[in-house]
Design a protein around this motif. Structure first.
Motif, PDB file in Angstrom:
ATOM      1  N   GLN A  64       0.811  -1.216   0.000  1.00 50.19           N
ATOM      2  CA  GLN A  64       0.000   0.000   0.000  1.00 50.19           C
ATOM      3  C   GLN A  64       0.851   1.276   0.000  1.00 50.19           C
ATOM      4  O   GLN A  64       0.311   2.379   0.028  1.00 50.19           O
ATOM      5  N   GLY A  65       2.150   1.139  -0.017  1.00 53.84           N
ATOM      6  CA  GLY A  65       3.021   2.294  -0.074  1.00 53.84           C
ATOM      7  C   GLY A  65       3.376   2.829   1.303  1.00 53.84           C
ATOM      8  O   GLY A  65       2.927   2.329   2.337  1.00 53.84           O
ATOM      9  N   ALA A  66       4.162   3.890   1.310  1.00 52.43           N
ATOM     10  CA  ALA A  66       4.748   4.399   2.555  1.00 52.43           C
ATOM     11  C   ALA A  66       3.996   5.575   3.150  1.00 52.43           C
ATOM     12  O   ALA A  66       4.411   6.098   4.184  1.00 52.43           O
ATOM     13  N   TYR A  67       2.901   5.997   2.545  1.00 50.47           N
ATOM     14  CA  TYR A  67       2.259   7.232   3.005  1.00 50.47           C
ATOM     15  C   TYR A  67       0.769   7.068   3.269  1.00 50.47           C
ATOM     16  O   TYR A  67      -0.032   7.939   2.942  1.00 50.47           O
ATOM     17  N   LEU A  68       0.398   5.984   3.888  1.00 45.96           N
ATOM     18  CA  LEU A  68      -1.006   5.793   4.247  1.00 45.96           C
ATOM     19  C   LEU A  68      -1.417   6.813   5.302  1.00 45.96           C
ATOM     20  O   LEU A  68      -0.664   7.106   6.231  1.00 45.96           O
ATOM     21  N   ASN A  69      -2.635   7.314   5.181  1.00 48.12           N
ATOM     22  CA  ASN A  69      -3.176   8.273   6.139  1.00 48.12           C
ATOM     23  C   ASN A  69      -3.973   7.506   7.193  1.00 48.12           C
ATOM     24  O   ASN A  69      -5.167   7.244   7.026  1.00 48.12           O
ATOM     25  N   PHE A  70      -3.314   7.138   8.263  1.00 47.92           N
ATOM     26  CA  PHE A  70      -3.960   6.332   9.291  1.00 47.92           C
ATOM     27  C   PHE A  70      -5.040   7.105  10.043  1.00 47.92           C
ATOM     28  O   PHE A  70      -6.005   6.519  10.525  1.00 47.92           O
ATOM     29  N   GLN A  71      -4.888   8.405  10.135  1.00 48.38           N
ATOM     30  CA  GLN A  71      -5.940   9.188  10.788  1.00 48.38           C
ATOM     31  C   GLN A  71      -7.214   9.160   9.948  1.00 48.38           C
ATOM     32  O   GLN A  71      -8.323   9.078  10.486  1.00 48.38           O
ATOM     33  N   ALA A  72      -7.068   9.206   8.631  1.00 47.50           N
ATOM     34  CA  ALA A  72      -8.233   9.103   7.760  1.00 47.50           C
ATOM     35  C   ALA A  72      -8.888   7.732   7.878  1.00 47.50           C
ATOM     36  O   ALA A  72     -10.113   7.611   7.831  1.00 47.50           O
ATOM     37  N   ILE A  73      -8.072   6.716   8.019  1.00 47.57           N
ATOM     38  CA  ILE A  73      -8.592   5.365   8.213  1.00 47.57           C
ATOM     39  C   ILE A  73      -9.392   5.295   9.513  1.00 47.57           C
ATOM     40  O   ILE A  73     -10.507   4.767   9.563  1.00 47.57           O
ATOM     41  N   LYS A  74      -8.849   5.872  10.574  1.00 48.13           N
ATOM     42  CA  LYS A  74      -9.542   5.924  11.856  1.00 48.13           C
ATOM     43  C   LYS A  74     -10.843   6.721  11.730  1.00 48.13           C
ATOM     44  O   LYS A  74     -11.903   6.296  12.218  1.00 48.13           O
ATOM     45  N   ASN A  75     -10.794   7.866  11.080  1.00 50.39           N
ATOM     46  CA  ASN A  75     -11.969   8.715  10.932  1.00 50.39           C
ATOM     47  C   ASN A  75     -13.053   8.057  10.084  1.00 50.39           C
ATOM     48  O   ASN A  75     -14.238   8.392  10.213  1.00 50.39           O
ATOM     49  N   ALA A  76     -12.651   7.142   9.210  1.00 50.27           N
ATOM     50  CA  ALA A  76     -13.616   6.439   8.359  1.00 50.27           C
ATOM     51  C   ALA A  76     -14.367   5.343   9.105  1.00 50.27           C
ATOM     52  O   ALA A  76     -15.255   4.708   8.547  1.00 50.27           O
ATOM     53  N   GLY A  77     -14.003   5.110  10.364  1.00 50.45           N
ATOM     54  CA  GLY A  77     -14.737   4.158  11.175  1.00 50.45           C
ATOM     55  C   GLY A  77     -14.048   2.835  11.423  1.00 50.45           C
ATOM     56  O   GLY A  77     -14.622   1.932  12.034  1.00 50.45           O
ATOM     57  N   TYR A  78     -12.804   2.714  10.976  1.00 44.38           N
ATOM     58  CA  TYR A  78     -12.062   1.487  11.243  1.00 44.38           C
ATOM     59  C   TYR A  78     -11.484   1.520  12.654  1.00 44.38           C
ATOM     60  O   TYR A  78     -11.057   2.571  13.141  1.00 44.38           O
ATOM     61  N   ASP A  79     -11.468   0.351  13.285  1.00 44.32           N
ATOM     62  CA  ASP A  79     -11.039   0.252  14.674  1.00 44.32           C
ATOM     63  C   ASP A  79      -9.591  -0.189  14.820  1.00 44.32           C
ATOM     64  O   ASP A  79      -8.948   0.116  15.824  1.00 44.32           O
ATOM     65  N   TYR A  80      -9.094  -0.939  13.852  1.00 40.72           N
ATOM     66  CA  TYR A  80      -7.760  -1.516  14.013  1.00 40.72           C
ATOM     67  C   TYR A  80      -7.119  -1.809  12.673  1.00 40.72           C
ATOM     68  O   TYR A  80      -7.778  -1.808  11.620  1.00 40.72           O
ATOM     69  N   VAL A  81      -5.819  -2.052  12.701  1.00 46.44           N
ATOM     70  CA  VAL A  81      -5.060  -2.471  11.526  1.00 46.44           C
ATOM     71  C   VAL A  81      -4.207  -3.674  11.900  1.00 46.44           C
ATOM     72  O   VAL A  81      -3.732  -3.791  13.028  1.00 46.44           O
ATOM     73  N   ILE A  82      -4.048  -4.574  10.937  1.00 42.00           N
ATOM     74  CA  ILE A  82      -3.122  -5.691  11.087  1.00 42.00           C
ATOM     75  C   ILE A  82      -1.969  -5.437  10.125  1.00 42.00           C
ATOM     76  O   ILE A  82      -2.150  -5.413   8.905  1.00 42.00           O
ATOM     77  N   LEU A  83      -0.798  -5.182  10.667  1.00 39.33           N
ATOM     78  CA  LEU A  83       0.361  -4.769   9.883  1.00 39.33           C
ATOM     79  C   LEU A  83       1.244  -5.962   9.536  1.00 39.33           C
ATOM     80  O   LEU A  83       1.536  -6.794  10.402  1.00 39.33           O
ATOM     81  N   ARG A  84       1.688  -6.036   8.294  1.00 40.28           N
ATOM     82  CA  ARG A  84       2.687  -7.056   7.975  1.00 40.28           C
ATOM     83  C   ARG A  84       4.027  -6.608   8.522  1.00 40.28           C
ATOM     84  O   ARG A  84       4.526  -5.539   8.181  1.00 40.28           O
ATOM     85  N   CYS A  85       4.616  -7.436   9.392  1.00 41.00           N
ATOM     86  CA  CYS A  85       5.948  -7.098   9.907  1.00 41.00           C
ATOM     87  C   CYS A  85       7.034  -7.579   8.960  1.00 41.00           C
ATOM     88  O   CYS A  85       8.147  -7.049   8.970  1.00 41.00           O
ATOM     89  N   GLY A  86       6.717  -8.592   8.141  1.00 43.82           N
ATOM     90  CA  GLY A  86       7.693  -9.074   7.191  1.00 43.82           C
ATOM     91  C   GLY A  86       7.327 -10.430   6.633  1.00 43.82           C
ATOM     92  O   GLY A  86       6.212 -10.930   6.838  1.00 43.82           O
ATOM     93  N   THR A  87       8.277 -11.020   5.942  1.00 46.25           N
ATOM     94  CA  THR A  87       8.118 -12.352   5.345  1.00 46.25           C
ATOM     95  C   THR A  87       9.384 -13.151   5.634  1.00 46.25           C
ATOM     96  O   THR A  87      10.345 -12.644   6.231  1.00 46.25           O
ATOM     97  N   THR A  88       9.387 -14.372   5.168  1.00 49.50           N
ATOM     98  CA  THR A  88      10.583 -15.203   5.285  1.00 49.50           C
ATOM     99  C   THR A  88      11.808 -14.506   4.696  1.00 49.50           C
ATOM    100  O   THR A  88      12.937 -14.722   5.147  1.00 49.50           O
ATOM    101  N   TYR A  89      11.600 -13.627   3.711  1.00 44.51           N
ATOM    102  CA  TYR A  89      12.715 -12.998   3.003  1.00 44.51           C
ATOM    103  C   TYR A  89      13.116 -11.636   3.555  1.00 44.51           C
ATOM    104  O   TYR A  89      14.042 -11.017   3.035  1.00 44.51           O
ATOM    105  N   GLY A  90      12.438 -11.186   4.611  1.00 44.44           N
ATOM    106  CA  GLY A  90      12.890  -9.940   5.202  1.00 44.44           C
ATOM    107  C   GLY A  90      11.779  -9.119   5.826  1.00 44.44           C
ATOM    108  O   GLY A  90      10.586  -9.378   5.633  1.00 44.44           O
ATOM    109  N   LYS A  91      12.189  -8.106   6.570  1.00 44.64           N
ATOM    110  CA  LYS A  91      11.263  -7.213   7.264  1.00 44.64           C
ATOM    111  C   LYS A  91      10.527  -6.335   6.264  1.00 44.64           C
ATOM    112  O   LYS A  91      11.123  -5.860   5.284  1.00 44.64           O
ATOM    113  N   ASP A  92       9.246  -6.098   6.511  1.00 40.92           N
ATOM    114  CA  ASP A  92       8.481  -5.186   5.668  1.00 40.92           C
ATOM    115  C   ASP A  92       9.062  -3.779   5.795  1.00 40.92           C
ATOM    116  O   ASP A  92       9.226  -3.254   6.899  1.00 40.92           O
ATOM    117  N   SER A  93       9.341  -3.160   4.657  1.00 43.09           N
ATOM    118  CA  SER A  93      10.019  -1.867   4.662  1.00 43.09           C
ATOM    119  C   SER A  93       9.180  -0.751   5.291  1.00 43.09           C
ATOM    120  O   SER A  93       9.732   0.282   5.684  1.00 43.09           O
TER     121      SER A  93
END
Length: 215
Positions: A64-93
């Motif tokens: 989803q890129g490096a510039y997500l607007n999390f405040q907008a996500i919160k304001n849209a009514g979402y309660d939580y996010v599940i973040l990818r921390c990485g994969t077998t091949y490395g940490k999510d950038s």
């Protein structure tokens, strides 16, 4: 008991809806009492089980890129996010930035780790990576083992179960609430009754929508 129905952000035009409920009648997988899986340590999500929507959220990764607007996500009514921390091949950038911004926006946070493991030893290596990347952070939702890669399809049910439990057992031993994430089709090839007698289950379904980007 609990259930999480999940729709995955697959590319830059997908937003997913999490529904924690008994919304998949064909899947009657038992989950142990919450006090044995981490809710006694302050976790807030994934424990409704009353046949209704409990919370809405999205999953997020570097896709989803490096510039997500999390405040907008919160304001849209979402309660939580599940973040990818990485994969077998490395940490999510974007993991560190996404975690900081999600917390600043007042969103509850969980994590998923996408695994390519085809052996128990590889799953344990994955668990060590995940634990290193999430160390020192606070989570309100589980740490999910994402087991769905086509490279794992040739494995037996027992081998897949052992891989999933090897990862989840190691992370659970460190005090985290843990879950398995996979697609509905993949779940039918796994020994889910054995896996979910210990851990949460997050099943993927898909919904089209748009997501928020910062200007």
């Amino acid at each position: 008991m609990s259930r999480i129905l999940k729709s995955k952000w697959f590319a830059k035009s997908i937003v997913m809806l999490f529904v924690i409920a008994f919304l998949i009648p064909a899947m009657n997988y038992a989950v142990k009492a919450a006090t044995t899986t981490g809710y006694d340590r302050g976790y807030a999500g994934g424990r409704s089980g009353y046949g209704k929507v409990y919370a809405h959220g999205i999953d997020v990764s570097s896709w989803q890129g490096a510039y997500l607007n999390f405040q907008a996500i919160k304001n849209a009514g979402y309660d939580y996010v599940i973040l990818r921390c990485g994969t077998t091949y490395g940490k999510d950038s974007c993991f560190e930035t996404n975690y900081t911004r999600a917390k600043a926006a007042g969103l509850d946070v969980g994590v998923y780790y996408y695994s390519y493991a085809t052996s128990v030893s590889a799953a344990k290596s994955d668990a060590n990576n995940c634990l290193n990347w999430i160390k020192g952070k606070k989570f309100e939702y589980p740490i999910y083992f994402d087991y769905e890669d086509p490279s794992q399809d040739w494995l037996s049910q027992t081998a897949s179960k052992n891989i999933c439990l090897a990862f989840m057992d190691m992370v659970a031993e460190k005090g985290y609430l843990v879950g398995l994430y996979t697609g509905e089709y993949k779940s039918k090839t796994l020994l889910m009754s054995q896996i979910c007698s210990k851990y949460e289950f997050w099943v993927a379904n898909y919904y089209d929508n748009t997501y928020m980007k910062e200007d």
